[in-house]
Every structure is written in structure tokens, then in C-alpha cells.
Design a protein around this motif. Structure first.
Motif, PDB file in Angstrom:
ATOM      1  N   ILE A   1       6.029   3.953  -0.857  1.00 30.03           N
ATOM      2  CA  ILE A   1       6.025   4.336   0.555  1.00 30.03           C
ATOM      3  C   ILE A   1       4.602   4.303   1.108  1.00 30.03           C
ATOM      4  CG2 ILE A   1       6.580   6.162   2.190  1.00 30.03           C
ATOM      5  CD1 ILE A   1       8.859   7.017   0.409  1.00 30.03           C
ATOM      6  N   VAL A   2       3.621   4.671   0.275  1.00 33.85           N
ATOM      7  CA  VAL A   2       2.222   4.591   0.691  1.00 33.85           C
ATOM      8  C   VAL A   2       1.589   3.289   0.202  1.00 33.85           C
ATOM      9  CG1 VAL A   2      -0.065   5.649   0.512  1.00 33.85           C
ATOM     10  CG2 VAL A   2       1.962   7.098   0.752  1.00 33.85           C
ATOM     11  N   GLY A   3       1.603   3.062  -1.102  1.00 31.95           N
ATOM     12  CA  GLY A   3       0.832   1.968  -1.703  1.00 31.95           C
ATOM     13  C   GLY A   3       1.280   0.571  -1.328  1.00 31.95           C
ATOM     14  N   ARG A   4       2.518   0.394  -0.948  1.00 34.54           N
ATOM     15  CA  ARG A   4       2.995  -0.925  -0.510  1.00 34.54           C
ATOM     16  C   ARG A   4       3.210  -0.962   1.001  1.00 34.54           C
ATOM     17  NH1 ARG A   4       4.620  -3.901  -5.194  1.00 34.54           N
ATOM     18  NH2 ARG A   4       4.959  -2.525  -6.983  1.00 34.54           N
ATOM     19  N   SER A   5       2.634  -0.013   1.700  1.00 30.15           N
ATOM     20  CA  SER A   5       2.796   0.039   3.155  1.00 30.15           C
ATOM     21  C   SER A   5       1.702  -0.770   3.841  1.00 30.15           C
ATOM     22  CB  SER A   5       2.746   1.484   3.655  1.00 30.15           C
ATOM     23  OG  SER A   5       1.428   1.999   3.570  1.00 30.15           O
ATOM     24  N   LEU A   6       1.990  -1.212   5.060  1.00 27.65           N
ATOM     25  CA  LEU A   6       0.990  -1.938   5.833  1.00 27.65           C
ATOM     26  C   LEU A   6      -0.206  -1.053   6.197  1.00 27.65           C
ATOM     27  CD1 LEU A   6       0.221  -4.609   7.103  1.00 27.65           C
ATOM     28  CD2 LEU A   6       1.508  -3.945   9.155  1.00 27.65           C
ATOM     29  N   PRO A   7      -0.003   0.212   6.609  1.00 26.74           N
ATOM     30  CA  PRO A   7      -1.170   1.055   6.911  1.00 26.74           C
ATOM     31  C   PRO A   7      -2.138   1.189   5.739  1.00 26.74           C
ATOM     32  CG  PRO A   7       0.797   2.041   7.839  1.00 26.74           C
ATOM     33  CD  PRO A   7       1.259   0.883   6.999  1.00 26.74           C
ATOM     34  N   PHE A   8      -1.617   1.334   4.516  1.00 23.34           N
ATOM     35  CA  PHE A   8      -2.490   1.476   3.356  1.00 23.34           C
ATOM     36  C   PHE A   8      -3.400   0.265   3.222  1.00 23.34           C
ATOM     37  CE2 PHE A   8      -3.541   0.877  -1.137  1.00 23.34           C
ATOM     38  CZ  PHE A   8      -3.998   2.137  -1.497  1.00 23.34           C
ATOM     39  N   TRP A   9      -2.823  -0.924   3.395  1.00 20.35           N
ATOM     40  CA  TRP A   9      -3.615  -2.132   3.197  1.00 20.35           C
ATOM     41  C   TRP A   9      -4.462  -2.492   4.405  1.00 20.35           C
ATOM     42  CZ3 TRP A   9      -4.852  -3.526  -1.370  1.00 20.35           C
ATOM     43  CH2 TRP A   9      -4.027  -3.107  -2.432  1.00 20.35           C
ATOM     44  N   MET A  10      -4.132  -1.964   5.564  1.00 22.34           N
ATOM     45  CA  MET A  10      -5.039  -2.110   6.700  1.00 22.34           C
ATOM     46  C   MET A  10      -6.392  -1.488   6.358  1.00 22.34           C
ATOM     47  SD  MET A  10      -2.342  -1.252   9.770  1.00 22.34           S
ATOM     48  CE  MET A  10      -3.588  -1.142  11.057  1.00 22.34           C
ATOM     49  N   HIS A  11      -6.342  -0.418   5.564  1.00 27.55           N
ATOM     50  CA  HIS A  11      -7.576   0.227   5.122  1.00 27.55           C
ATOM     51  C   HIS A  11      -8.135  -0.406   3.851  1.00 27.55           C
ATOM     52  CE1 HIS A  11     -10.446   3.199   3.708  1.00 27.55           C
ATOM     53  NE2 HIS A  11      -9.754   3.297   2.588  1.00 27.55           N
ATOM     54  N   PHE A  12      -7.275  -0.676   2.854  1.00 26.36           N
ATOM     55  CA  PHE A  12      -7.737  -0.983   1.504  1.00 26.36           C
ATOM     56  C   PHE A  12      -7.948  -2.477   1.261  1.00 26.36           C
ATOM     57  CE2 PHE A  12      -7.550  -0.494  -3.222  1.00 26.36           C
ATOM     58  CZ  PHE A  12      -8.447   0.564  -3.326  1.00 26.36           C
ATOM     59  N   TYR A  13      -7.402  -3.342   2.123  1.00 22.26           N
ATOM     60  CA  TYR A  13      -7.496  -4.781   1.866  1.00 22.26           C
ATOM     61  C   TYR A  13      -8.942  -5.277   1.842  1.00 22.26           C
ATOM     62  CZ  TYR A  13      -5.947  -9.658   1.800  1.00 22.26           C
ATOM     63  OH  TYR A  13      -5.709 -10.967   1.450  1.00 22.26           O
ATOM     64  N   PRO A  14      -9.815  -4.850   2.747  1.00 22.95           N
ATOM     65  CA  PRO A  14     -11.217  -5.286   2.649  1.00 22.95           C
ATOM     66  C   PRO A  14     -11.857  -4.919   1.307  1.00 22.95           C
ATOM     67  CG  PRO A  14     -10.802  -4.345   4.808  1.00 22.95           C
ATOM     68  CD  PRO A  14      -9.583  -4.059   3.978  1.00 22.95           C
ATOM     69  N   GLU A  15     -11.499  -3.755   0.764  1.00 25.56           N
ATOM     70  CA  GLU A  15     -12.052  -3.368  -0.536  1.00 25.56           C
ATOM     71  C   GLU A  15     -11.508  -4.257  -1.647  1.00 25.56           C
ATOM     72  OE1 GLU A  15     -12.751   0.631  -3.264  1.00 25.56           O
ATOM     73  OE2 GLU A  15     -12.224   0.797  -1.152  1.00 25.56           O
ATOM     74  N   LEU A  16     -10.227  -4.610  -1.561  1.00 26.83           N
ATOM     75  CA  LEU A  16      -9.646  -5.529  -2.539  1.00 26.83           C
ATOM     76  C   LEU A  16     -10.381  -6.867  -2.500  1.00 26.83           C
ATOM     77  CD1 LEU A  16      -7.052  -6.170  -4.436  1.00 26.83           C
ATOM     78  CD2 LEU A  16      -6.189  -7.292  -2.393  1.00 26.83           C
ATOM     79  N   LYS A  17     -10.609  -7.391  -1.309  1.00 27.07           N
ATOM     80  CA  LYS A  17     -11.277  -8.685  -1.168  1.00 27.07           C
ATOM     81  C   LYS A  17     -12.701  -8.622  -1.726  1.00 27.07           C
ATOM     82  CE  LYS A  17     -10.458 -10.968   2.712  1.00 27.07           C
ATOM     83  NZ  LYS A  17     -10.264 -11.265   4.155  1.00 27.07           N
ATOM     84  N   ALA A  18     -13.379  -7.515  -1.471  1.00 25.43           N
ATOM     85  CA  ALA A  18     -14.736  -7.373  -1.989  1.00 25.43           C
ATOM     86  C   ALA A  18     -14.753  -7.253  -3.510  1.00 25.43           C
ATOM     87  CB  ALA A  18     -15.402  -6.147  -1.363  1.00 25.43           C
ATOM     88  N   ASN A  19     -13.700  -6.666  -4.078  1.00 33.34           N
ATOM     89  CA  ASN A  19     -13.613  -6.477  -5.530  1.00 33.34           C
ATOM     90  C   ASN A  19     -13.393  -7.801  -6.261  1.00 33.34           C
ATOM     91  OD1 ASN A  19     -13.309  -4.052  -7.571  1.00 33.34           O
ATOM     92  ND2 ASN A  19     -11.762  -5.560  -8.172  1.00 33.34           N
ATOM     93  N   PHE A  20     -12.712  -8.739  -5.589  1.00 32.60           N
ATOM     94  CA  PHE A  20     -12.431 -10.047  -6.191  1.00 32.60           C
ATOM     95  C   PHE A  20     -12.972 -11.139  -5.263  1.00 32.60           C
ATOM     96  CE2 PHE A  20      -8.951  -7.272  -7.698  1.00 32.60           C
ATOM     97  CZ  PHE A  20      -9.193  -7.349  -9.069  1.00 32.60           C
ATOM     98  N   PRO A  21     -14.279 -11.369  -5.274  1.00 34.07           N
ATOM     99  CA  PRO A  21     -14.890 -12.317  -4.340  1.00 34.07           C
ATOM    100  C   PRO A  21     -14.252 -13.704  -4.416  1.00 34.07           C
ATOM    101  CG  PRO A  21     -16.570 -11.076  -5.522  1.00 34.07           C
ATOM    102  CD  PRO A  21     -15.267 -10.762  -6.178  1.00 34.07           C
ATOM    103  N   GLY A  22     -13.886 -14.215  -3.253  1.00 35.29           N
ATOM    104  CA  GLY A  22     -13.343 -15.559  -3.158  1.00 35.29           C
ATOM    105  C   GLY A  22     -11.865 -15.687  -3.400  1.00 35.29           C
ATOM    106  N   LYS A  23     -11.242 -14.660  -3.977  1.00 34.13           N
ATOM    107  CA  LYS A  23      -9.826 -14.759  -4.344  1.00 34.13           C
ATOM    108  C   LYS A  23      -8.898 -14.682  -3.132  1.00 34.13           C
ATOM    109  CE  LYS A  23     -10.307 -14.746  -8.924  1.00 34.13           C
ATOM    110  NZ  LYS A  23      -9.867 -15.866  -9.789  1.00 34.13           N
ATOM    111  N   PHE A  24      -9.308 -13.931  -2.095  1.00 29.88           N
ATOM    112  CA  PHE A  24      -8.403 -13.697  -0.969  1.00 29.88           C
ATOM    113  C   PHE A  24      -9.008 -14.133   0.374  1.00 29.88           C
ATOM    114  CE2 PHE A  24      -7.151 -10.734  -4.293  1.00 29.88           C
ATOM    115  CZ  PHE A  24      -5.775 -10.898  -4.321  1.00 29.88           C
ATOM    116  N   ASP A  25     -10.021 -14.988   0.304  1.00 29.43           N
ATOM    117  CA  ASP A  25     -10.701 -15.391   1.535  1.00 29.43           C
ATOM    118  C   ASP A  25      -9.763 -16.067   2.527  1.00 29.43           C
ATOM    119  OD1 ASP A  25     -12.960 -14.329   0.481  1.00 29.43           O
ATOM    120  OD2 ASP A  25     -13.981 -16.228   0.112  1.00 29.43           O
TER     121      ASP A  25
END
Length: 501
Positions: free
Chosen positions: A303-327
């Protein structure tokens, strides 16, 4: 002050200490113990379990509880002491039926079966572990036989995990839920599948672990009172309110496997870390049931971890954690990927819509095994047939089939799976109640703030520990009995929007 109450607490704290010491041995077995220590570890667990059981059914303890029952009636019904006396009576009345010798023997055998499973599963060698699983099954039937007036052999095993539930009630509930789920699964899977290729790249283990720890800490898991390790099957264990540990496993070619298991286990841990410290060391200082516990892991994972609001916040951190993977991967594409609905072989990696079908398969199979209608030599084919008929897929081997879950190999056969589906149902019912009081929760999550939701859950659920039986807790939190309607509303709203149903 009541001297008898003080004595009761002293006795119960001693029993809890023994149980927690056994749990520490179990954690060691499941994480870092060298294989050569298996036999001694199993014996040590069995000795502690036997001693704890002997103390739990001491006639002097039973008399003490009986003497305190009138005193409990003078206290507010929801006070810590009244709840403690009531729960102590429940535990004593249940445990008095089981011989300590059996408990010690069962722990030793289960530890042995688990060790063989850890070797047999990677080898895809069901024949190697089947004789040990047969002993677990025999122990499960023996445990049930100690209880009087049992309607179904699985009922005592279910009661251990989810007090108040019985096989017949679960069969009715699961049939009702299945009738709602199957049409949704068919409607979604008749469409083109979501593209989840972004999750199937190579993600180094150390980077996955670092991201998982940041996600766990973000939602509130306190690493000063916990730690994260690796194990063949992710789990959470507690030794005290100040020591609640989680594990995960890493698949370097699937980002979601570890990340969501970390969030899931963190949900369990938030529950245990949120128990009122005044209950420490007592049998109230843990979750109310398997189902209530799973409601919290599934709340945070799904309900939280797979929600759109969660990733609106956390997606930039995911992208920074895996450079180039989600550009080149948009947030919308990523959100659809982590919520892809597709019949799959592995329960722990399945999507929200099909997940409960995995549970129903296991529940039906374990009932058949306990009833003697399914011989263990026929379990692999029975498992495969249910996957063919229910999900339209067939496991390629037993490693991905009947050996994939630890539950039957690391515990009794029965009572270990229904809590997952009960938890899914409860999670939506609890969240509906939270949103009525705090409609701002989605906006808070999108801003990376989880205090409002976690605070509400702590007040209503976590801090209460095991003061109330699950049915009473659900009524106290939501004002209603357990029902599937909120869960179906959640699924239909979320996946209706995702798949334009």
C-alpha cells in the motif's frame, strides 16, 4: 501493588527470556551459523523450548493465574494488567495440553529438517528432504492430537498463529475472496503485460543492500535497535523491543526481489519496535497474530511501497543509487513495472492481485496433507497441478515448486500461510480507517514523510502489542469486524486505474 501480580510477571519474564534465547539460536541457524553447528544448534533449541514449556505449564503458574482472575475483573478491561492476566490464562489453557517432551523433540526435528532443506533446495532434490518433511508432518498431527474437541486437525495449528480462526472459516473466507479475485486476474492478464525490463538489469548486491537500508530507515526502521542480514528466506525476528532483526536475499538480476522484501520485513519490524516499552519481557510484547503482523508488512510493502506517492519521493534516490540504469525510464513506466500483474511461480515475488491465489494453493495442500488425503511422495505433482489449473503455469522443477517456501520445512505443516491473506485483507481495512482520520497521508508520503501514518499505526496497533485478540483489535481500530470489501476496493481502485478496467 499486588504481590501475586508481581510474581506472575516475574515468571512470565523468565519464560520469555528462554523463548527469546531459543529465537536467537534460530536466527543464528538461519543466517550465519556454519553447517557443522546444525546438530548442536538443534539440540540447544530443543532444550530451551522444553524448559520454557515446563515452566509455562507449571501447576503453580496455573494456580497463580486463577487466583488473579478476580483481581483482573476489578481493573479496566483494556488495562495492561487485565490484558496480561487474560492472555496468560489463554496461553496456559492452551499449552497445558502439550507435553514438554514433545516440544523439545519437535524443535530438534524441525531444526534438522530445515538444515536438510537448505541443502536439498539448491540441489532440486525433493527426495533428500522428503523423509524429514514426513517427520514434520507427523509432528504436526501429533500436536493437534493433544487438544480436545478439535473440529479439524489443522485448527490447533491455525490457532497458534491466528487465534480465533479455524479451517472452516478460512475456507469460507478464501472462497469469497477467490470469487472476487479470479475475474480481476483474467481481465488484467487478457491485456498486454506491463514492461518490467527496467527491473531485470544487473544490480550489484552491495548497491541493493545500501538502497534497502535507506528505504527501511526512511519508513522508520530503527537500526539502533535492529540489523539487516542475508538468509535463504527473508524473515523478521525479535529478542526484545530493543533488538528486532530483519533479513533479505539478493538476486542481482532482479531489483524488486530484495528491495520489496526489505520493505516487507521492515513493516514487521516497525510493529515490534513500536510495542509499548512497559510491556517488555511479557507475553504481551509482541504482535497480536500472524495475520495482524502480515497486515503491517503488506501495508508498508504494497500500500505504501508500491504506491505512486512513495516513488514520487524515492525514485530520484533509486536513480542516484544505480547511475545510468533508469535514465530513460519514466516514473510512470517504473510504477507500472513494480505493479506488473502476471501469473508467476514464486509466492514472495508475486504481484498483489495474484498473491492470494498462491496462499490458497498452499492452504489447500496442507489441509490435504494433514488429513492424509495427499501423500508426500505426491506433493510435487499435486503442487504443479494446482499451479497449472489456478495460474496457468507449471513449475520447471521442485526447487521452484513445492520446495520454494521454508514454512513446512522450518516449522509445523499447517497454520503458517493463512496469515498472509488475512494480513492483506486487514491492511486495506486498517488503511481505510487511517485515511478517514488523516486524508493527508498520501501527500505526506509523496513528500517523504511517514510520521503521520506510522504514528497512527503505532497508537492503534503497534503499542498495543498482544493485549487484544485479533478480532477485538480489528473492531477497536476500524469499528467493524474483518471484511474483504476494503481490500477489494483497494485492488479495484489501484489496478482499475493502472489497467483501465
Amino acid at each position: 501493588m499486588n504481590p501475586q501480580l508481581d510474581e506472575l510477571k516475574s515468571r512470565l519474564r523468565e519464560i520469555s527470556a528462554l523463548q527469546n534465547a531459543a529465537a536467537l539460536l534460530n536466527w543464528d541457524q538461519l543466517t550465519i551459523m556454519p553447517p557443522g553447528g546444525a546438530e548442536a544448534n538443534g539440540y540447544q533449541q530443543s532444550v530451551l523450548a522444553r524448559i520454557a514449556t515446563e515452566k509455562s505449564i507449571d501447576p503453580a503458574l496455573g494456580k497463580l493465574i486463577g487466583d488473579l482472575l478476580p483481581y483482573a475483573e476489578t481493573l479496566p478491561a483494556d488495562s495492561d494488567d487485565a490484558c496480561l492476566i487474560r492472555m496468560a490464562k489463554y496461553d496456559f489453557d492452551k499449552m497445558i495440553h502439550v507435553p514438554p517432551e514433545f516440544v523439545g523433540r519437535a524443535y530438534e526435528q524441525i531444526a534438522r529438517t530445515y538444515q536438510v532443506w537448505t541443502e536439498a533446495r539448491p540441489e532440486n532434490n525433493y527426495a533428500k528432504v522428503m523423509p524429514e518433511l514426513e517427520k514434520n508432518l507427523e509432528l504436526s498431527r501429533e500436536l493437534a492430537s493433544y487438544y480436545p474437541n478439535v473440529e479439524h486437525v489443522a485448527d490447533p495449528l491455525i490457532e497458534d498463529s491466528d487465534p480465533g480462526m479455524k479451517a472452516a472459516e478460512l475456507q469460507r473466507l478464501f472462497a469469497e475472496l477467490r470469487a472476487e479475485l479470479v475475474p480481476i486476474v483474467k481481465a488484467i492478464t487478457s491485456q498486454p503485460l506491463a514492461d518490467d525490463a527496467c527491473l531485470k538489469q544487473h544490480f550489484p548486491a552491495d548497491q541493493q543492500l545500501a538502497l534497502g537500508k535507506r528505504a527501511a530507515a526512511a519508513i522508520g526502521y530503527d537500526f539502533n535497535r535492529g540489523r539487516m542480514d542475508l538468509s535463504p528466506h527473508p524473515f523478521t525476528t525479535r529478542f526484545s523491543i530493543g533488538d528486532v532483526r530483519i533479513t533479505t536475499r539478493i538476486n542481482e538480476n532482479d531489483l524488486g526481489e530484495s528491495l520489496f522484501s526489505v520493505i516487507h520485513e521492515s513493516g514487521h519490524a516497525l510493529y515490534e519496535q513500536g510495542v509499548n516499552p512497559a510491556l517488555e519481557g511479557l507475553p504481551l510484547a509482541r504482535g497480536a497474530s500472524s495475520g495482524v503482523h502480515e497486515s503491517q508488512s503488506r501495508t508498508w510493502e504494497n500500500i505504501v511501497g508500491r504506491s505512486l506517492p512513495f516513488w514520487m519521493h524515492f525514485y530520484p534516490e533509486l536513480k542516484a543509487n544505480f547511475p545510468g540504469k533508469f535514465d530513460t525510464v519514466s516514473l510512470e513506466t517504473f510504477y507500472r513495472a513494480i505493479n506488473k500483474v502476471e501469473p508467476s511461480l514464486v509466492r514472495t515475488e508475486s504481484d498483489e492481485v495474484t498473491y492470494n491465489l498462491h496462499i490458497m494453493i498452499r492452504f489447500d495442500l496442507e489441509l490435504a496433507m494433514l488429513e492424509g488425503k495427499l501423500a508426500l511422495r505426491d506433493l510435487p505433482e499435486a503442487w504443479n497441478e494446482r499451479y497449472r489449473s489456478d495460474l496457468g503455469i507449471t513449475p520447471p522443477d521442485d526447487r521452484m515448486g513445492c520446495m520454494q517456501d521454508v514454512h513446512w520445512f522450518g516449522g509445523f505443516v499447517g497454520g503458517g500461510f493463512q496469515g498472509y491473506t488475512l494480513g492483506n485483507i486487514m491492511s486495506a481495512q486498517f488503511m481505510e480507517s487511517a485515511l478517514k482520520i488523516h486524508p493527508e497521508i498520501p501527500e505526506e508520503i509523496a513528500a517523504g514523510r511517514f510520521d503521520v501514518l506510522r504514528g497512527w499505526l503505532t497508537e492503534k496497533i503497534y503499542s498495543q502489542g498482544r493485549k487484544f485478540f485479533p478480532t477485538e483489535l480489528v473492531r477497536r481500530v476500524t469499528g467493524k469486524d474483518l471484511e474483504i470489501a476494503p481490500y477489494m476496493r483497494y485492488l479495484k481502485n489501484k489496478y482499475g486505474a493502472l489497467y483501465e478496467l
